[in-house]
Design a protein around this motif. Structure first.
Motif, mmCIF file in Angstrom:
data_model
loop_
_atom_site.group_PDB
_atom_site.id
_atom_site.type_symbol
_atom_site.label_atom_id
_atom_site.label_comp_id
_atom_site.label_asym_id
_atom_site.label_seq_id
_atom_site.Cartn_x
_atom_site.Cartn_y
_atom_site.Cartn_z
ATOM 1 N N GLY A 1 2.222 4.227 -5.183
ATOM 2 C CA GLY A 1 1.204 3.375 -4.720
ATOM 3 C C GLY A 1 0.094 3.650 -5.967
ATOM 4 O O GLY A 1 0.413 3.723 -7.183
ATOM 5 N N LYS A 2 -1.332 3.199 -5.585
ATOM 6 C CA LYS A 2 -2.519 3.765 -6.583
ATOM 7 C C LYS A 2 -2.203 2.885 -7.891
ATOM 8 O O LYS A 2 -2.401 1.725 -8.046
ATOM 9 C CB LYS A 2 -2.664 5.181 -6.518
ATOM 10 N N ILE A 3 -2.051 3.750 -8.912
ATOM 11 C CA ILE A 3 -1.716 3.441 -10.189
ATOM 12 C C ILE A 3 -0.854 1.925 -10.270
ATOM 13 O O ILE A 3 -1.214 1.290 -11.161
ATOM 14 C CB ILE A 3 -1.264 4.590 -11.074
ATOM 15 N N SER B 1 0.903 -0.980 0.073
ATOM 16 C CA SER B 1 -0.158 -0.064 -0.081
ATOM 17 C C SER B 1 0.921 1.354 0.090
ATOM 18 O O SER B 1 2.143 1.168 0.031
ATOM 19 C CB SER B 1 -0.958 0.015 1.301
ATOM 20 N N GLY B 2 0.156 2.384 -0.197
ATOM 21 C CA GLY B 2 1.018 3.719 -0.179
ATOM 22 C C GLY B 2 1.492 3.962 1.072
ATOM 23 O O GLY B 2 2.593 4.387 1.644
ATOM 24 N N THR B 3 0.712 3.560 2.163
ATOM 25 C CA THR B 3 0.970 3.864 3.547
ATOM 26 C C THR B 3 2.260 3.211 3.899
ATOM 27 O O THR B 3 3.204 3.622 4.408
ATOM 28 C CB THR B 3 -0.162 3.290 4.505
ATOM 29 N N GLU B 4 2.227 1.781 3.438
ATOM 30 C CA GLU B 4 3.595 0.966 3.813
ATOM 31 C C GLU B 4 4.826 1.337 3.296
ATOM 32 O O GLU B 4 5.835 1.286 3.507
ATOM 33 C CB GLU B 4 3.158 -0.357 3.412
ATOM 34 N N PHE C 1 9.941 12.434 -2.566
ATOM 35 C CA PHE C 1 8.792 12.894 -3.149
ATOM 36 C C PHE C 1 7.919 11.564 -2.763
ATOM 37 O O PHE C 1 8.267 10.635 -3.559
ATOM 38 C CB PHE C 1 9.035 13.050 -4.794
ATOM 39 N N ASP C 2 6.583 11.908 -2.295
ATOM 40 C CA ASP C 2 5.495 11.045 -2.112
ATOM 41 C C ASP C 2 4.674 11.135 -3.397
ATOM 42 O O ASP C 2 4.023 11.855 -3.353
ATOM 43 C CB ASP C 2 5.010 11.353 -0.963
ATOM 44 N N GLU C 3 4.898 10.300 -4.435
ATOM 45 C CA GLU C 3 4.355 10.165 -5.792
ATOM 46 C C GLU C 3 3.076 9.168 -5.626
ATOM 47 O O GLU C 3 2.897 8.462 -6.969
ATOM 48 C CB GLU C 3 5.190 9.848 -6.462
HETATM 49 C C1 LIG Z 1 -3.234 7.493 -1.033
HETATM 50 C C2 LIG Z 1 -1.787 8.160 -0.406
HETATM 51 C C3 LIG Z 1 -1.164 7.516 0.446
HETATM 52 C C4 LIG Z 1 -1.742 6.387 1.159
HETATM 53 O O1 LIG Z 1 -1.789 5.047 0.152
HETATM 54 P P1 LIG Z 1 -2.784 3.893 0.753
HETATM 55 O O2 LIG Z 1 -2.479 2.813 -0.307
HETATM 56 O O3 LIG Z 1 -4.184 4.411 0.841
HETATM 57 O O4 LIG Z 1 -2.202 3.377 1.946
HETATM 58 C C5 LIG Z 1 0.264 7.974 0.728
HETATM 59 N N1 LIG Z 1 0.647 9.080 -0.008
HETATM 60 C C6 LIG Z 1 -0.220 9.666 -1.004
HETATM 61 C C7 LIG Z 1 0.387 10.910 -1.435
HETATM 62 C C8 LIG Z 1 -1.513 9.058 -1.197
HETATM 63 O O5 LIG Z 1 -2.139 9.973 -2.178
#
Ligand SMILES: *Cc1c(COP(=O)(O)O)cnc(C)c1O
Length: 431
Positions: free
Chosen positions: A266-268, A116-119, A238-240
């Motif tokens: 994360g995401k995409i 996940s993005g959080t991880e 950079f948190d992308e």
């Molecule tokens: C969504 C998001 C996260 C968290 O990602 P999850 O998969 O929801 O844990 C972290 N940083 C940014 C910039 C995000 O948009």
């Protein structure tokens, strides 16, 4: 519009989950009413449990850049799943996704997949601390980095502050290593570096802050952050998780031409399945176990089904003109609705970049920091959101959230949305 089934399901869900949901914004608390329970998605459309159809601009909060149920992604998942779902051992699919990413992204040399993005953010923060031997992290008010303890922090009063926890359950001792400053204010960053000389491990920023409105920063500002970090041997992170593979295949780093030290994704990246990733230079990544002494692990990391979905989706993103076509659609939507608003004298903007847009009830030319957002204007968003649902347009249920355009959104979808939004705005401003 019928809501009976969603209402019934929500009543049940409230018995099982806090607020009836497994992630808070889904509960519709900021727009009111019952969350729609989604049954099915295909292309740009979703259908709820009452069989209402919507053009979807939430796109699962960003991951679905190809839209719902993309045939290439679906087939890749189905093929992968036939060989089993998880092994806890390396698979070739991890190499394939890594090669696809690394051969098309000059800003990272080595990566690790997480779920996940959080991880990804949590791991990257540990890496920055391990690599620099420093503890403090500087973050910006208005940027979201997942629900990592040390990032659930909001600014106190004053320009440079230790944050105060924005969630119960986060000990003050964690928060004391997080410094919070406003966006778009380089003096605040300089002041923090003076005050905490040789203590800041990393500066973490969403280079395109898109979790609290769309707070576009200037390239100059991001470059200044790069310079300050280099001068102080602090890592620029950079948190992308949103901007990665969204502003272009190389995300915001590529868009602005700025080399960060660590990037999180994360995401995409997961094609709609749970994947996160962090990456950096070989030297920095050498700190990660088992090569180095920063521990980080995951039972389902690099999951073969999720990797297959990621490979299929990112392969599509590499097609010629993929990103420019998305941008053209986004600009068309935003310009047409803004034109209507301007002709009527409404205080209304649709800020946008690439295929991200944000609806703001303001007449400001730019909004670059969280404190410039008018909280009172959210009551207008509430009306807009409900009007749009009635006309079959689904936006994320909060005025602080951005919208996303996918490859699956057709010109007809965009035209329909323009008409619906103009009509909905007339209702909003008639009140
Ligand atoms: C969504 C998001 C996260 C968290 O990602 P999850 O998969 O929801 O844990 C972290 N940083 C940014 C910039 C995000 O948009």
């Amino acid at each position: 519009m019928k809501r009976d089934k969603s209402e019934q399901l929500f009543e049940k869900a409230k018995q099982y989950f806090p607020g009836g949901v497994n992630s808070p914004v889904r509960a519709f608390r900021s727009v009111g009413g019952t969350p729609l329970f989604i049954q099915k998605g295909d292309g740009s459309r979703i259908w709820d449990a009452d069989e209402n159809e919507f053009i979807d601009f939430c796109c699962s909060w960003g991951p679905l850049i190809l839209g719902h149920n993309n045939s290439k992604v679906r087939e890749a998942i189905v093929t992968a799943v036939q060989n089993g779902t998880s092994f806890g051992a390396p698979t070739q699919k991890e190499n394939e996704l890594a090669e696809l990413i690394l051969s098309n992204n000059k800003f990272i040399e080595k990566i690790r997949f997480v779920s996940s993005g959080t991880e990804a953010v949590m791991s990257a923060i540990r890496l920055a601390r391990g690599f620099t031997g420093r503890n403090k992290i500087l973050k910006f008010e208005g940027c979201y980095h997942g629900h990592v303890d040390s990032m659930l922090v909001k600014a106190g009063s004053g320009l440079v502050t230790f944050g105060t926890s924005s969630s119960a359950g986060v000990p003050e001792s964690f928060v004391n290593d997080t410094i919070v400053v406003p966006l778009n204010n380089i003096e605040a960053v300089k002041k923090a570096f003076e005050e905490f000389e040789n203590q800041i491990a990393a500066v973490i920023i969403e280079p395109v802050p898109a979790n609290n409105g769309l707070l576009l920063q200037t390239k100059k500002y991001l470059q200044q952050l790069r310079t300050i970090c280099s001068e102080n041997k602090t890592l620029l992170h950079f948190d992308e998780v949103i901007s990665g593979f969204r502003l272009g295949f190389e995300g915001a780093a590529g868009y602005y031409g700025i080399q960060p030290d660590i990037i999180t994704y994360g995401k995409i990246i997961g094609g709609g399945l749970p994947v996160g990733m962090y990456g950096a230079s070989k030297e920095i990544m050498a700190k990660i176990s088992p090569d180095g002494d920063v521990y980080q692990a995951g039972t389902l990391s690099g999951n073969p089904v999720a990797m297959a979905a990621g490979i299929a989706q990112l392969t599509e993103c590499l097609k010629a003109d993929f990103y420019s076509l998305l941008e053209t659609k986004t600009k068309k939507l935003c310009a047409a609705v803004e034109d209507h608003a301007r002709s009527k004298g409404y205080k209304f903007r649709m800020f946008n970049i690439a295929s991200i847009f944000w609806i703001a009830f303001t007449d400001q030319e730019n909004i670059r920091s969280a404190d410039e957002i008018d909280a009172a204007s959210m009551s207008k968003f509430r009306v807009l959101h409900s009007e749009l649902l009635e006309s079959g347009i689904y936006l994320g249920p909060s005025g602080y959230e951005v919208g996303f355009i996918s490859e699956a959104h057709t010109d007809t979808d965009i035209d329909k949305t323009i008409v619906a939004m103009c009509k909905a705005l007339d209702k909003v401003f008639a009140q």
